[in-house]
Design a protein around this motif. Structure first.
Motif, PDB file in Angstrom:
ATOM      1  N   ASP A 199       0.854  -1.193   0.000  1.00  0.00           N
ATOM      2  CA  ASP A 199       0.000   0.000   0.000  1.00  0.00           C
ATOM      3  C   ASP A 199       0.896   1.252   0.000  1.00  0.00           C
ATOM      4  O   ASP A 199       2.083   1.167   0.337  1.00  0.00           O
ATOM      5  CB  ASP A 199      -0.860  -0.043   1.282  1.00  0.00           C
ATOM      6  CG  ASP A 199      -1.878   1.090   1.366  1.00  0.00           C
ATOM      7  OD1 ASP A 199      -2.147   1.735   0.343  1.00  0.00           O
ATOM      8  OD2 ASP A 199      -2.401   1.322   2.472  1.00  0.00           O
ATOM      9  N   LYS A 203       0.747   4.921   1.670  1.00  0.00           N
ATOM     10  CA  LYS A 203      -0.013   5.732   2.630  1.00  0.00           C
ATOM     11  C   LYS A 203       0.070   7.232   2.370  1.00  0.00           C
ATOM     12  O   LYS A 203      -0.849   7.972   2.678  1.00  0.00           O
ATOM     13  CB  LYS A 203       0.536   5.493   4.043  1.00  0.00           C
ATOM     14  CG  LYS A 203       0.214   4.141   4.605  1.00  0.00           C
ATOM     15  CD  LYS A 203      -1.235   4.041   4.878  1.00  0.00           C
ATOM     16  CE  LYS A 203      -1.578   3.368   6.166  1.00  0.00           C
ATOM     17  NZ  LYS A 203      -3.027   3.193   6.255  1.00  0.00           N
ATOM     18  N   GLY A 218      -5.652   7.329   3.992  1.00  0.00           N
ATOM     19  CA  GLY A 218      -6.177   5.969   4.166  1.00  0.00           C
ATOM     20  C   GLY A 218      -5.485   4.976   3.243  1.00  0.00           C
ATOM     21  O   GLY A 218      -5.622   3.765   3.410  1.00  0.00           O
ATOM     22  N   TYR A 231      -5.384  -9.302   8.863  1.00  0.00           N
ATOM     23  CA  TYR A 231      -4.607  -8.498   7.907  1.00  0.00           C
ATOM     24  C   TYR A 231      -3.338  -8.074   8.643  1.00  0.00           C
ATOM     25  O   TYR A 231      -3.360  -7.198   9.492  1.00  0.00           O
ATOM     26  CB  TYR A 231      -5.504  -7.351   7.469  1.00  0.00           C
ATOM     27  CG  TYR A 231      -4.916  -6.052   6.965  1.00  0.00           C
ATOM     28  CD1 TYR A 231      -3.552  -5.827   6.770  1.00  0.00           C
ATOM     29  CD2 TYR A 231      -5.776  -5.012   6.659  1.00  0.00           C
ATOM     30  CE1 TYR A 231      -3.076  -4.616   6.308  1.00  0.00           C
ATOM     31  CE2 TYR A 231      -5.304  -3.786   6.197  1.00  0.00           C
ATOM     32  CZ  TYR A 231      -3.954  -3.604   6.036  1.00  0.00           C
ATOM     33  OH  TYR A 231      -3.491  -2.395   5.596  1.00  0.00           O
ATOM     34  N   ASN A 274      -4.707  -5.867  11.558  1.00  0.00           N
ATOM     35  CA  ASN A 274      -6.058  -5.353  11.431  1.00  0.00           C
ATOM     36  C   ASN A 274      -6.978  -6.569  11.368  1.00  0.00           C
ATOM     37  O   ASN A 274      -6.550  -7.660  10.978  1.00  0.00           O
ATOM     38  CB  ASN A 274      -6.203  -4.495  10.176  1.00  0.00           C
ATOM     39  CG  ASN A 274      -5.337  -3.245  10.261  1.00  0.00           C
ATOM     40  OD1 ASN A 274      -5.263  -2.617  11.316  1.00  0.00           O
ATOM     41  ND2 ASN A 274      -4.659  -2.908   9.188  1.00  0.00           N
ATOM     42  N   ARG A 319      -9.803  -7.059   9.528  1.00  0.00           N
ATOM     43  CA  ARG A 319     -10.726  -6.787   8.407  1.00  0.00           C
ATOM     44  C   ARG A 319      -9.916  -6.747   7.122  1.00  0.00           C
ATOM     45  O   ARG A 319      -8.691  -6.827   7.154  1.00  0.00           O
ATOM     46  CB  ARG A 319     -11.362  -5.418   8.637  1.00  0.00           C
ATOM     47  CG  ARG A 319     -10.242  -4.390   8.804  1.00  0.00           C
ATOM     48  CD  ARG A 319     -10.658  -2.967   8.975  1.00  0.00           C
ATOM     49  NE  ARG A 319      -9.506  -2.170   9.369  1.00  0.00           N
ATOM     50  CZ  ARG A 319      -8.577  -1.684   8.556  1.00  0.00           C
ATOM     51  NH1 ARG A 319      -8.654  -1.894   7.267  1.00  0.00           N
ATOM     52  NH2 ARG A 319      -7.542  -1.007   9.015  1.00  0.00           N
ATOM     53  N   GLY A 369      -8.128  -4.888   4.059  1.00  0.00           N
ATOM     54  CA  GLY A 369      -7.482  -3.592   3.870  1.00  0.00           C
ATOM     55  C   GLY A 369      -8.141  -2.833   2.729  1.00  0.00           C
ATOM     56  O   GLY A 369      -8.686  -3.428   1.797  1.00  0.00           O
ATOM     57  N   ASP A 370      -8.073  -1.537   2.820  1.00  0.00           N
ATOM     58  CA  ASP A 370      -8.570  -0.666   1.771  1.00  0.00           C
ATOM     59  C   ASP A 370      -7.427   0.283   1.430  1.00  0.00           C
ATOM     60  O   ASP A 370      -7.035   1.076   2.298  1.00  0.00           O
ATOM     61  CB  ASP A 370      -9.782   0.116   2.307  1.00  0.00           C
ATOM     62  CG  ASP A 370     -10.440   0.993   1.259  1.00  0.00           C
ATOM     63  OD1 ASP A 370      -9.904   1.100   0.145  1.00  0.00           O
ATOM     64  OD2 ASP A 370     -11.491   1.583   1.571  1.00  0.00           O
ATOM     65  N   PRO A 371      -6.769   0.186   0.301  1.00  0.00           N
ATOM     66  CA  PRO A 371      -7.215  -0.427  -0.952  1.00  0.00           C
ATOM     67  C   PRO A 371      -6.871  -1.895  -1.174  1.00  0.00           C
ATOM     68  O   PRO A 371      -7.282  -2.464  -2.190  1.00  0.00           O
ATOM     69  CB  PRO A 371      -6.482   0.413  -2.004  1.00  0.00           C
ATOM     70  CG  PRO A 371      -5.248   0.915  -1.332  1.00  0.00           C
ATOM     71  CD  PRO A 371      -5.575   1.035   0.108  1.00  0.00           C
ATOM     72  N   GLU A 372      -6.125  -2.543  -0.292  1.00  0.00           N
ATOM     73  CA  GLU A 372      -5.566  -3.862  -0.612  1.00  0.00           C
ATOM     74  C   GLU A 372      -6.603  -4.881  -1.098  1.00  0.00           C
ATOM     75  O   GLU A 372      -6.300  -5.746  -1.915  1.00  0.00           O
ATOM     76  CB  GLU A 372      -4.846  -4.449   0.607  1.00  0.00           C
ATOM     77  CG  GLU A 372      -3.559  -3.727   0.994  1.00  0.00           C
ATOM     78  CD  GLU A 372      -3.775  -2.708   2.103  1.00  0.00           C
ATOM     79  OE1 GLU A 372      -4.830  -2.043   2.103  1.00  0.00           O
ATOM     80  OE2 GLU A 372      -2.885  -2.574   2.956  1.00  0.00           O
TER      81      GLU A 372
HETATM   82  N1  GLY Z   1      -4.533  -0.010   3.838  1.00  0.00           N
HETATM   83  C1  GLY Z   1      -4.727   0.517   5.111  1.00  0.00           C
HETATM   84  C2  GLY Z   1      -5.881   0.017   5.844  1.00  0.00           C
HETATM   85  O1  GLY Z   1      -6.768  -0.618   5.308  1.00  0.00           O
HETATM   86  O2  GLY Z   1      -5.939   0.228   7.052  1.00  0.00           O
END
Ligand code: GLY
Length: 442
Positions: A220, A222, A234, A281, A297, A299, A301-304
């Protein structure tokens, strides 16, 4: 089959696409704003805040879903999966006690330490004694011991902004101590740890409590601007290679990260008596010798997520069912051998002073990129920005070079007061990462 999806960003749009792909799911969406992509795919779309558990439970009672999938971190940390379970709705997301993996940095560091799992840095947790942590309880000494290479982590969710790093956000020990005090005042605890040098990567895994199945690793970006400059966001974009690795990683790095996640999943059960069912994650970093754990994490990932779910060959609903049944070991989970590059188009001024309410034009897009909506408002006359990451484009091709070109062309075709990071996934940037690791590892 009915599935309840909570969340309304590009992450959830991508999850909605994966859930509905097989054609055997009726999607019931719940989110704070109407995501045009999810709206197209959902049988019903209920508007409501993701922390309004009363509203979520009412919707769940009405829909009676076969299972729920929860996208964002906050409702997971606050125990929405526990409340849904009381209605007999199981979630592809952990119960509150194991969701501490993300919501409490001190819990995770202590868990890894207690179960003698590799990957922790030198760290100490400081507690609130008299409303502040000051030199008397050793903060300053520990910062000094870490020799300007320190990380100060708030012990709770702060929308991705709780972690501050020396040389990056914190100029010296004084600033480190001041931020530690701020964290103490907010959460009653702060984690201070050694800063690692290397290349970060995200390894997300499907976890059914006992079995851990990794998705391809992703990197990612950041920072807001090209060359990793500017404020943290994000996530502006991400990439993953066709061989299900990253150009700067060795297979042994991925094996090590996998083993850490497996051992942490086992430790979570021993520690809490609850199984982690959902997405673990791992934020990892490849260092001089092997891999270290930055954080977990609980959940996607966003954008992953947009690098991995679009290339998942196995039916995602089968994966969700196996997570809930504890049978991931019996399912062959496969991904296409494709490189992916994801780039976000964001409003001018993002993240500090984002423009909002301006119209953007994406209809001129002429590329094979996939598109996922995030913070946009679909009105009768078009699409409008609503102050956060707007739209993500994903190139999916045989090589990173081709995937980057596809994502870039799609981003460049969007008109309006927006910007994106042109360097994500480019050969030039990836070469720098590879060289950095070569120098570090010799
Ligand atoms: N890629 C960062 C997040 O989802 O926290």
């Amino acid at each position: 089959m009915k599935v309840l999806l909570i969340g309304n960003g590009a992450r959830e749009h991508c999850i909605a696409e994966a859930l509905t792909k097989s054609g055997r799911v009726e999607l019931f969406a719940y989110g704070k704003a109407k995501n045009p992509g999810i709206f197209q795919l959902a049988r019903e779309y209920q508007l409501g805040a993701v922390n309004d558990f009363k509203a979520i439970l009412e919707f769940a009672k009405k829909v009676k879903p076969d299972f729920a999938l929860i996208g964002p971190d906050d409702p997971i940390a606050d125990g929405v999966a526990d409340l849904l379970l009381e209605l007999d709705v199981r979630s592809v997301a952990p119960l509150k006690t194991v969701a501490r993996l993300e919501s409490s940095k001190s819990f995770t560091r202590d868990l890894v330490e207690k179960y003698k799992i590799q990957g922790n840095p030198l760290y100490k947790i400081f507690y609130d004694t008299h409303g502040a942590c000051h030199e008397l309880n050793g903060v300053r000494e520990f910062l000094r011991e870490l020799k300007e290479n320190f990380v100060v982590k708030a012990d709770g969710l702060m929308g991705g902004k709780g972690v501050r790093v020396s040389g990056d956000h914190l100029a010296n020990e004084e600033e480190g101590e001041a931020y530690a005090n701020e964290c103490i005042r907010k959460f009653g605890r702060v984690v201070i740890e050694e800063k690692f040098i290397g290349q970060e990567f995200s390894l997300m895994s499907f976890v059914d409590g006992k079995h851990v199945v990794d998705m391809p690793p992703v990197q990612d970006h950041k920072r807001a601007f090209a060359g990793d400059k500017g404020p943290n966001t994000g996530g502006m974009g991400s990439y993953s290679d066709a061989n299900h690795s990253l150009p700067f990683l060795k297979q042994s790095d991925l094996d090590e990260a996998h083993e850490i996640t497996e051992r942490v999943a086992e430790a979570l059960f021993k520690e809490t008596g609850a199984m982690f069912r959902g997405i673990m994650y791992g934020g990892f970093i490849a260092v001089k010798k092997g891999v270290r754990l930055i954080e977990y994490n609980a959940r996607f990932g966003d954008p992953e997520v947009m690098n991995v779910l679009p290339i998942l060959k196995t039916d995602f609903v089968d994966v969700c069912e196996a997570i809930l049944a504890g049978t991931l070991n019996k399912l062959k989970v496969e991904f296409e051998k494709k490189a992916t590059v994801c780039k976000y188009v964001v409003p001018e001024g993002y993240p500090d002073n984002p423009r909002s309410g301006d119209k953007i034009e994406i209809s001129g897009r002429r590329s094979s990129a996939k598109m996922y909506y995030s913070s946009v408002d679909q009105r009768a006359d078009g699409l409008y920005l609503s102050s956060s990451r707007a739209v993500a484009f994903v190139g999916i091709e045989n090589t990173l070079h081709e995937a980057e070109k596809v994502a870039e062309a799609a981003c460049a075709s969007v008109k309006g007061p927006i910007f994106h990071r042109e360097d994500v996934g480019t050969s030039e940037l990836i070469k720098k990462r590879v060289e950095m690791m070569r120098e570090l590892r010799g």
